[in-house]
Design a protein around this motif. Structure first.
Motif, PDB file in Angstrom:
ATOM      1  N   ASN A  99      33.184  45.425 -45.210  1.00  0.00           N
ATOM      2  CA  ASN A  99      32.332  44.290 -45.560  1.00  0.00           C
ATOM      3  C   ASN A  99      33.132  42.995 -45.690  1.00  0.00           C
ATOM      4  OD1 ASN A  99      29.901  45.772 -45.671  1.00  0.00           O
ATOM      5  ND2 ASN A  99      30.401  46.484 -47.734  1.00  0.00           N
ATOM      6  N   GLY A 148      21.305  52.116 -46.884  1.00  0.00           N
ATOM      7  CA  GLY A 148      22.714  52.426 -47.060  1.00  0.00           C
ATOM      8  C   GLY A 148      23.189  53.720 -46.426  1.00  0.00           C
ATOM      9  N   PHE A 189      25.174  38.203 -44.637  1.00  0.00           N
ATOM     10  CA  PHE A 189      25.537  38.573 -46.003  1.00  0.00           C
ATOM     11  C   PHE A 189      25.622  40.078 -46.200  1.00  0.00           C
ATOM     12  CE2 PHE A 189      25.465  34.369 -47.579  1.00  0.00           C
ATOM     13  CZ  PHE A 189      24.479  33.699 -46.898  1.00  0.00           C
ATOM     14  N   SER A 190      25.129  40.811 -45.217  1.00  0.00           N
ATOM     15  CA  SER A 190      25.136  42.260 -45.345  1.00  0.00           C
ATOM     16  C   SER A 190      25.264  42.880 -43.962  1.00  0.00           C
ATOM     17  CB  SER A 190      23.838  42.740 -46.004  1.00  0.00           C
ATOM     18  OG  SER A 190      23.735  44.147 -45.939  1.00  0.00           O
ATOM     19  N   ASN A 205      24.192  45.893 -43.479  1.00  0.00           N
ATOM     20  CA  ASN A 205      23.090  46.847 -43.307  1.00  0.00           C
ATOM     21  C   ASN A 205      22.300  46.459 -42.058  1.00  0.00           C
ATOM     22  OD1 ASN A 205      23.833  48.176 -45.600  1.00  0.00           O
ATOM     23  ND2 ASN A 205      22.249  47.302 -46.896  1.00  0.00           N
ATOM     24  N   LYS A 244      33.633  41.724 -42.380  1.00  0.00           N
ATOM     25  CA  LYS A 244      32.391  41.653 -41.589  1.00  0.00           C
ATOM     26  C   LYS A 244      32.570  42.373 -40.253  1.00  0.00           C
ATOM     27  CE  LYS A 244      30.441  37.405 -43.530  1.00  0.00           C
ATOM     28  NZ  LYS A 244      29.904  36.057 -43.209  1.00  0.00           N
ATOM     29  N   THR A 262      18.829  50.602 -43.730  1.00  0.00           N
ATOM     30  CA  THR A 262      18.674  49.550 -44.728  1.00  0.00           C
ATOM     31  C   THR A 262      18.858  50.070 -46.150  1.00  0.00           C
ATOM     32  OG1 THR A 262      16.285  49.884 -44.655  1.00  0.00           O
ATOM     33  CG2 THR A 262      17.193  48.136 -43.273  1.00  0.00           C
TER      34      THR A 262
END
Length: 115
Positions: A73, A55, A29-30, A32, A76, A53
């Motif tokens: 994003n 950013g 989902f991220s 990071n 992905k 984490t």
């Protein structure tokens, strides 16, 4: 299941450029806590560039000002733009993501800098 696939490696002359891509799939989902590492023959794997984490970004001193990490994003996908390449950048480059404390690695892509 998490899968990371690197691409974009190859042979380049000193001073040249390459752009690596790392496509992620699975329950992500991220982007990071995702980054690039490299391992040269006979050496330990080392961090090249990563997102933090919070950013931000983190770079190895040896690549600052020459390499840039970025991401899309929606796709992905994380990228590593490598400029002003040097012979000492020769290595297998891996991407990694940490999810819930577990690290997932791709299989790597070879980068060779040589004339």
């Amino acid at each position: 299941q998490v899968q990371l696939v690197e691409s974009g490696g190859g042979l380049v002359q000193p001073g040249g450029s390459l752009r690596l891509s790392c496509a992620a799939s699975g329950n992500i989902f991220s982007l990071n806590a995702m980054g690039w590492y490299r391992q040269a023959p006979g050496k330990q794997r080392e961090l090249v560039a990563a997102f933090t984490t919070v950013g931000g970004t983190n770079y190895a001193d040896s690549v600052k000002g020459r390499f840039t990490i970025s991401r899309d994003n929606a796709k992905k996908t994380v990228y590593l733009q490598m400029d002003s390449l040097r012979p000492e950048d020769t290595a297998v480059y891996y991407c990694k993501i940490v999810l819930s404390g577990i690290g997932y690695w791709g299989r790597g892509t070879q980068v060779t800098v040589s004339s």
